[in-house]
Design an enzyme around this catalytic site. Sequence first.
Site, short mmCIF file in Angstrom:
data_model
loop_
_atom_site.label_atom_id
_atom_site.label_comp_id
_atom_site.label_asym_id
_atom_site.label_seq_id
_atom_site.Cartn_x
_atom_site.Cartn_y
_atom_site.Cartn_z
N GLY A 51 10.71 28.88 19.24
CA GLY A 51 11.41 27.71 18.71
C GLY A 51 10.95 26.43 19.37
CG ASN A 52 11.11 22.92 17.72
OD1 ASN A 52 12.13 22.25 17.70
ND2 ASN A 52 10.56 23.44 16.63
NE ARG A 53 11.60 20.40 25.29
CZ ARG A 53 11.63 19.08 25.45
NH1 ARG A 53 12.78 18.47 25.57
NH2 ARG A 53 10.53 18.38 25.49
CB ALA B 62 11.05 20.14 15.03
#
Length: 409
Positions: free
Chosen positions: A217-219, A285
Amino acid sequence: MELASPSFPLSGRRIVLGITGSIAAYKSATLARELKRRGAQVRVVMTAGATEFITPLTMATLIDRPVHSDFTEDEHAGVWTNHVELGIWGDLIVVAPATANTLAAMVHGQCENLLQAVLLSARCPVAVAPAMDLDMFTHASTQDNLRVLEERGVDIVDPGTGPLASGLVGKGRMAEPEDIADRVEAHFQKTLPWSGKQVLITAGPTHEPLDAVRFLGNRSSGKMGFALASAFADQGALVTLVVGPVNLPTPERVHRRIDISTAVDMNEAVQSCWASMDFGVACAAVSDFRPAQTSDIKWHRADMPETIALKENPDILRGMGQSKTDAQRLVGFALETDEGLDSAKAKLARKNLDAIVLNTLQDDGAGFAVDTNKVTVLDASGRTVEFDLQAKDELAQKLVDLWRTTLIP
Ligand code: C5P
């Protein structure tokens, strides 16, 4: 994938329904129900006269919350009704029925009951649906009052003609609840710059499962996308928010929220509704890759593969750009770790966008998980607009205004 409620034309709109003492007050029950059915949030303020014709209990049951009729909620506990708060809460006040007495009080700024206080402290527009006997309606005083109110911008929902409670026949019957509700809808359509426009926003990260508990995943926090959803909805747009795993409540006026987890799910959700949209903003994102293989159970240390093969995810925005019609407008986001202007320009062309919002992680206070952002917007006609570091909410409003003037014909 969770599908929220379908869109209602008055979804998220806040309406204060003022009821005054006329026999037509019985129709206010139908009006309240109709406004709610169309998605509005309704609060009711009744004058003492109104409570003689229809009970607060009836109205409270229909709107699912207590009605207000006195300045005090609980005299003994010293709890008062905050009329200023009510006046500010509403996007529109509808007084239906509006008696000759209340119309006169409005003209003169009288403040003898809670409803009049709310009307005096209101910042939002007001509509009235007069209801009275023929001679009262045609009397020069009432006609003068209506003219003054109209000049001040009050929307007068004309009464109908027919048999009146007095036995007389003529003009004075309150407009039918459905017609008043239509007028309320029309009010929002004509007064807000994005009224009638369907806007699709993607927001948040995607989670690409590795095993039963781990993911790639990402932030991304989703904050910018949610701020945009809120700003568009406030400006009248019918907003569909397709959102990855975030920890944010749905902004109040958003019509539909579709929660997804992976890029493939997000793509499916977007594909299912993009064709019916007027405007799209891809703020999510999206993970460009997903593990080629996942496991339904949790990998233990010993089962851990040495390498994890990745598969490319669909480029959702590119797909939207490819199928974009002449009537649709599409905006993407580009988050770059360096300057990024050239890369953003290339992305604008490659994905067939009308504008792209560039934010670089080089700027302090911009990007993921923070409440502020600093961006540059480039559009297909070569225009560049820079926005200083500011709260995402504020920035969202400015972007929505910018796109209304530069991208919508
Ligand atoms: O190509 P890049 O990922 O940098 O482009 C960023 C823009 O494309 C963002 O608007 C993002 O929401 C969108 N995007 C997408 N699907 C992907 C990757 C990015 O919609 N798989």
